[in-house]
Design an enzyme around this catalytic site. Structure first.
Site, mmCIF file in Angstrom:
data_model
loop_
_atom_site.group_PDB
_atom_site.id
_atom_site.type_symbol
_atom_site.label_atom_id
_atom_site.label_comp_id
_atom_site.label_asym_id
_atom_site.label_seq_id
_atom_site.Cartn_x
_atom_site.Cartn_y
_atom_site.Cartn_z
ATOM 1 N N ASP A 1 -11.990 37.630 -39.487
ATOM 2 C CA ASP A 1 -12.896 36.527 -39.170
ATOM 3 C C ASP A 1 -13.708 36.099 -40.387
ATOM 4 O OD1 ASP A 1 -11.942 36.660 -36.636
ATOM 5 O OD2 ASP A 1 -13.725 37.584 -35.755
ATOM 6 N N GLU B 1 -12.931 36.156 -43.543
ATOM 7 C CA GLU B 1 -12.130 35.350 -44.464
ATOM 8 C C GLU B 1 -11.932 33.939 -43.924
ATOM 9 O OE1 GLU B 1 -7.710 35.485 -46.598
ATOM 10 O OE2 GLU B 1 -8.530 37.284 -45.647
ATOM 11 N N TYR B 2 -11.689 33.846 -42.615
ATOM 12 C CA TYR B 2 -11.538 32.533 -41.986
ATOM 13 C C TYR B 2 -12.837 31.739 -42.112
ATOM 14 C CZ TYR B 2 -10.952 29.028 -38.299
ATOM 15 O OH TYR B 2 -10.897 27.846 -37.597
ATOM 16 N N ASP B 3 -13.966 32.396 -41.838
ATOM 17 C CA ASP B 3 -15.264 31.715 -41.926
ATOM 18 C C ASP B 3 -15.532 31.212 -43.337
ATOM 19 O OD1 ASP B 3 -15.660 32.216 -39.261
ATOM 20 O OD2 ASP B 3 -16.929 33.984 -39.583
ATOM 21 N N LEU C 1 4.772 16.997 -7.893
ATOM 22 C CA LEU C 1 5.971 17.765 -7.581
ATOM 23 C C LEU C 1 6.083 17.977 -6.081
ATOM 24 C CD1 LEU C 1 5.756 20.511 -10.346
ATOM 25 C CD2 LEU C 1 7.489 18.729 -10.193
ATOM 26 N N GLU D 1 9.379 28.037 -14.754
ATOM 27 C CA GLU D 1 8.138 28.391 -15.439
ATOM 28 C C GLU D 1 7.015 28.576 -14.428
ATOM 29 O OE1 GLU D 1 6.317 24.375 -17.048
ATOM 30 O OE2 GLU D 1 8.488 24.394 -17.332
ATOM 31 N N LYS E 1 3.722 27.990 -12.546
ATOM 32 C CA LYS E 1 2.967 26.741 -12.363
ATOM 33 C C LYS E 1 1.485 27.026 -12.590
ATOM 34 C CE LYS E 1 2.325 22.941 -9.096
ATOM 35 N NZ LYS E 1 0.851 22.995 -9.035
ATOM 36 N N ASP F 1 -2.370 26.712 -12.811
ATOM 37 C CA ASP F 1 -3.338 25.991 -11.988
ATOM 38 C C ASP F 1 -4.466 25.503 -12.887
ATOM 39 O OD1 ASP F 1 -4.476 24.895 -9.774
ATOM 40 O OD2 ASP F 1 -5.296 26.766 -8.992
ATOM 41 N N ARG G 1 -4.134 13.025 -15.884
ATOM 42 C CA ARG G 1 -3.077 12.430 -15.067
ATOM 43 C C ARG G 1 -3.628 11.313 -14.186
ATOM 44 N NH1 ARG G 1 0.615 16.321 -11.703
ATOM 45 N NH2 ARG G 1 -1.342 16.897 -10.719
ATOM 46 N N TYR H 1 4.320 21.663 -21.709
ATOM 47 C CA TYR H 1 5.490 21.973 -20.885
ATOM 48 C C TYR H 1 6.520 20.851 -20.810
ATOM 49 C CZ TYR H 1 2.695 19.684 -17.166
ATOM 50 O OH TYR H 1 1.928 18.825 -16.432
ATOM 51 N N LYS I 1 13.085 23.227 -12.827
ATOM 52 C CA LYS I 1 13.555 21.923 -13.300
ATOM 53 C C LYS I 1 15.037 22.001 -13.649
ATOM 54 C CE LYS I 1 9.074 20.956 -15.480
ATOM 55 N NZ LYS I 1 8.376 20.735 -16.773
ATOM 56 N N LYS J 1 6.058 27.361 -4.248
ATOM 57 C CA LYS J 1 4.665 27.795 -4.192
ATOM 58 C C LYS J 1 4.558 29.248 -3.745
ATOM 59 C CE LYS J 1 1.779 25.322 -5.086
ATOM 60 N NZ LYS J 1 1.061 24.239 -4.424
ATOM 61 N N CYS K 1 -15.831 9.293 21.787
ATOM 62 C CA CYS K 1 -16.005 9.440 20.342
ATOM 63 C C CYS K 1 -17.363 10.071 20.051
ATOM 64 C CB CYS K 1 -15.903 8.077 19.663
ATOM 65 S SG CYS K 1 -16.317 8.106 17.897
ATOM 66 N N CYS L 1 -19.635 6.995 18.193
ATOM 67 C CA CYS L 1 -20.062 5.768 18.868
ATOM 68 C C CYS L 1 -20.135 5.905 20.386
ATOM 69 C CB CYS L 1 -19.148 4.605 18.497
ATOM 70 S SG CYS L 1 -17.460 4.750 19.163
ATOM 71 N N CYS M 1 -10.472 7.146 18.548
ATOM 72 C CA CYS M 1 -11.584 6.323 18.998
ATOM 73 C C CYS M 1 -11.051 4.901 19.057
ATOM 74 C CB CYS M 1 -12.762 6.423 18.022
ATOM 75 S SG CYS M 1 -14.022 5.163 18.316
ATOM 76 N N CYS N 1 -16.496 1.208 15.404
ATOM 77 C CA CYS N 1 -17.146 2.516 15.309
ATOM 78 C C CYS N 1 -17.673 2.718 13.890
ATOM 79 C CB CYS N 1 -16.154 3.618 15.661
ATOM 80 S SG CYS N 1 -16.779 5.294 15.358
#
Length: 691
Positions: free
Chosen positions: A33, A35-37, A83, A114, A116, A118, A137, A229, A293, A317, A411, A414, A429, A434
């Site tokens: 870290d 060296e990266y810094d 899907l 693959e 799925k 979430d 999306r 993906y 797929k 699923k 109902c 109403c 109803c 209503c």
């Protein structure tokens, strides 16, 4: 400033991009870290001293954008589809059987499977290797521009490729999932609790909320990651399979899930899915199933899409998670069509990281069949790991305090008597006035997928109906500022903004009006099909079910629903009231000028156009009656090609003998309704394929 300093800055950026890739994508850092810094500090010092050296893809620019006021809308070049779900081996086999019926007999298929994830689906567009735009999306056609937030995700390349000598495509849309790894989610929640902030319910909600922050600096503090993906669109690279797509994404420097597999034996695909059902809790990410797929992209194109789901893919699923809790009482929801739907109010219970307080009971027949009672101890399931449902009561622990809930005779909102139709399980109803129905209809009319009236949500719809200001959607267009200012929560600016948003909606295209009317089965896709043929609501009102059935994509159920809707006097009265209030009920250009110049013309776009974006070209074509599709077929009329056209589309156009036109030709088509003045077939000059 010396050339050495410029070269050093360029070298530092390349080194930091490489080490980010090793750390965040491969999880295999090569440097400590410290060296990266040190590399980052040196680059920041150079850029602060010489701001002219700062580039958009510099690692120092991941965070720093000013907070946004709102998210801009983005139209996807190809729809981001959903899907179809399957919940058993038999349903997955049924999906494959249906696909095979549409393919040549004996065709050999490969499959990519693959987990799925979430998370939140996103599309990242790169132009000449530089991240140009990122979008959610959304509804599949229109998403939200989240570019500044996505720039903060550490394993998203700002420039591709990351190392190596792979040439970046001229244009590539990378699709994938934004998520938070489980271990980092737990660390995030511990930190929030230590700072006396509310913990997030689950990784998916945390990821979605983080991506939609208006302040990118807040997003940058969340441990978001991205798995690529799929490739939505690419120009300058020839790819024939999904598996090749994944390898190409890896070569460009994207994180691709290492758990994805390629199969030639479908039985092994099913075994793989069921293995992951047992492993789901061992993964460092939330997964709610396995996506299968068909590998070959030409086969995918041949199978196409039905509704909003591709025929070439399915989501197997995982079994829903379940828990037991007390059903406190049963309540009733009144929908926009008047359907009375019971739902359970539960003692809060956590299932799959989410606290559940309510659950669906479907209908009163189902309630009676399962013998579910108030005060029952019940089994609750998150169907598809999303929608809570009551599986049934635990009858053995009943103590007599449980209460049967009979179907209502009136109902609950109403007080009017309920009605039912022969052969249907739903009860309604019967009062179209209503208040609950009116609220739902107004909410639906104003929704983003329909008339898109900004600022009009459920609470405001309830407020307007309860105050007696509106009795149907047409009344929205008669609202006055003085009446709004008397409502709680309204001041001058809010009232003016709402009235302006309502006024703007008067000019929405006809397809949006059809969606907003809430005709059963008429969503945006069906509405566009209808308005491609019927250019005014008057024409559509007179269409018979038989005429409607002649349209591609319109089945018997939808045809009957449309005809029944316009046969009802109340609905025709509503249409006339909308007309009198100034709502456009026809596509003006088509009706007044006769057939549109591009009527019946289907165009595919490829390459970079000289004076407009693809979205602008698509809007121009559609505004003049044409259709825009994503791939070339025998039904394509023209291929509109700009600079650096895609090889796949161009070769398909040559194979199908589809004329290739340029932007000037498009304007000629629009100016002349007779397309026979355009060059055809071999007379059309073909653009260069030197990509």
């Amino acid at each position: 400033m010396s050339e050495d300093l410029c070269a050093r800055a360029q070298r530092l950026r390349a080194l930091i991009r490489y080490h980010n890739y090793r750390y965040y994508t491969l999880n295999d850092p090569e440097v400590a870290d410290a060296e990266y810094d040190a590399l980052m500090r040196e680059l920041r010092t150079i850029e602060e001293t010489h701001p002219e050296l700062i580039t958009p893809d510099s690692p120092t620019q991941r965070v720093g954008a000013e907070p946004l006021e709102t998210f801009d809308r983005v139209e996807h070049p190809y729809p981001m589809t959903s899907l179809s779900d399957a919940f058993s081996r038999e349903e997955v086999k049924g999906w494959l059987d249906r696909a095979r019926q549409m393919l040549p007999q004996g065709i050999s298929l490969e499959f990519v499977a693959e987990p799925k994830i979430d998370g939140l689906a996103a599309a990242l567009t790169y132009e000449d290797g530089l991240l140009h735009r990122a979008a959610t999306r959304g509804d599949g056609r229109i998403g939200e521009d989240i570019t500044e937030n996505v720039r903060t995700i550490r394993n998203v390349p700002l420039r591709i490729p990351v190392g190596g000598d792979v040439a970046p495509p001229a244009l590539i849309e990378v699709r994938g999932e934004i998520y938070i790894p489980r271990d980092l989610f737990e660390t995030l929640n511990r930190r929030r609790q230590a700072e006396e902030e509310d913990a997030f319910a689950n990784p998916r909600n945390a990821a979605a909320g983080s991506v939609r922050q208006l302040d990118p600096r807040v997003t940058a503090e969340r441990p978001l990651r991205f798995f690529a993906y799929a490739i939505g669109h690419v120009e300058g690279t020839e790819i024939t399979t999904q598996w090749e797509s994944l390898q190409h994404l890896r070569d460009l420097g994207f994180a691709v899930n290492e758990d994805i597999r390629l199969f030639t034996d479908f039985q092994k695909v099913l075994n793989y899915c069921e293995e992951w059902m047992d492993k789901r809790d061992l993964l460092n990410y939330e997964a709610d199933g396995v996506v299968i797929k068909i590998n070959n992209l030409n086969t995918q194109q041949r199978l196409g899409i039905v509704g909003n789901a591709p025929r070439w893919a399915v989501a197997y699923k995982f079994p829903a998670r379940e828990a037991t809790t007390r059903l406190q009482n049963i309540a009733i929801n009144v929908g926009r069509t008047g359907v009375l739907t019971p739902y359970a109010v539960l003692e809060p219970v956590r299932i799959g990281g989410v606290t559940i307080r309510q659950a669906s009971l479907h209908n009163f027949e189902d309630l009676e069949r399962k013998d579910i009672r108030e005060r029952d101890l019940v089994v609750v399931r998150r169907a598809g790991d999303v929608i809570p449902q009551i599986v049934g009561p635990v009858e053995g622990v009943r103590d007599g305090s449980e209460r049967v809930f009979p179907p209502p005779e009136v109902c609950p909102v109403c007080g009017e008597p309920v009605v039912s139709s022969e052969g249907e399980v739903d009860i309604y109803c019967g009062n179209p006035s209503c208040p609950a129905q009116v609220v739902r209809r107004v909410e639906y009319w104003a929704s983003r997928g329909a008339m898109d009236i900004e600022g009009m949500g459920t609470k405001l719809a309830e407020q307007l109906v309860n105050e007696g200001l509106i009795a149907d959607v047409a009344d929205l267009y008669a609202l006055e500022k003085a009446a709004l200012l008397e409502l709680e929560g309204f001041a001058e600016k809010r009232a003016q903004n709402l009235l302006q948003a309502i006024a703007d909606s008067r000019e929405r295209p006809l397809w949006r009006v059809l969606v907003g009317l809430g005709i059963r089965g008429v969503g945006s896709t069906v509405a566009r099909v209808l308005t491609d043929h019927y250019h005014s609501i008057d024409d559509l009102q007179e269409a018979s079910p038989e005429e409607l059935l002649e349209l591609e994509g319109i089945g018997p159920g939808i045809a009957e629903a449309i005809a029944d809707f316009f046969a009802q006097p109340g609905n025709r009265t509503l249409v006339e009231r909308l007309r009198k209030r100034g709502v456009s009920l026809q596509d003006e250009e088509r009706v007044e000028g006769g057939p549109a110049p591009l009527e019946g013309v289907t165009i595919v776009i490829t390459g970079t156009l000289p004076s407009m974006s693809r979205s602008e070209a698509k809007e121009l074509i559609m505004a003049h009656g044409g259709r825009v599709t994503g791939s070339v077929s025998g039904k394509t009329t023209y291929l509109l090609a700009g600079d650096r056209p895609g090889r796949t589309k161009t070769q398909a156009a040559e194979r199908e003998r589809v004329p290739i036109i340029d932007e000037n030709d498009l304007y000629t088509l629009i100016d002349h309704s007779e397309t026979d003045s355009m060059p055809q077939g071999d007379d059309v000059e073909q653009p260069s394929l030197d990509l």
